[in-house]
Write a protein that holds these residues in place. Structure first.
Motif: not given
Length: 105
Positions: A68-87
């Motif tokens: 569960t902790a691993r999945q939370r970390m993976v989701d957090e990293v994925a969320g950070e990547c989605l926030c880096m979408i360049v216009p």
């Protein structure tokens, strides 16, 4: 985590995955946490007192806790990547302007 700035998120995700899935690694971690962390390229001796000895720490949590902790970390990293979408910038503004000018002639 006291030493989180010395390890990467990918190392933490790998550690949590090992503790969730790898029985042999769990045994090694239980016996000698510092040596087990060194296997995953964590700083040697950098976790002195953080992990504690096997006698102090008792038994490891259930595998599902680490999964569960691993999945939370993976989701957090994925969320950070989605926030880096360049216009999407258009660098041909001059071409469009010239085309519309030609169309008006």
């Amino acid at each position: 985590m006291a030493y989180a700035n010395h390890v990467s998120k990918s190392q933490i995700i790998e550690l949590l995955g090992k503790l969730a899935d790898d029985d042999d690694y769990r045994i090694r971690f239980q016996r000698d946490p510092d040596a087990a962390l060194t296997e995953l390229d964590f700083p040697a001796g950098g976790f002195a007192g953080f992990v504690g000895s096997a006698a102090q720490s008792g038994t490891l949590a259930d595998k599902s806790v680490f999964a569960t902790a691993r999945q939370r970390m993976v989701d957090e990293v994925a969320g950070e990547c989605l926030c880096m979408i360049v216009p999407n910038f258009s660098l041909n503004c001059g071409d469009r302007h010239r085309r519309s000018g030609a169309a008006m002639q």
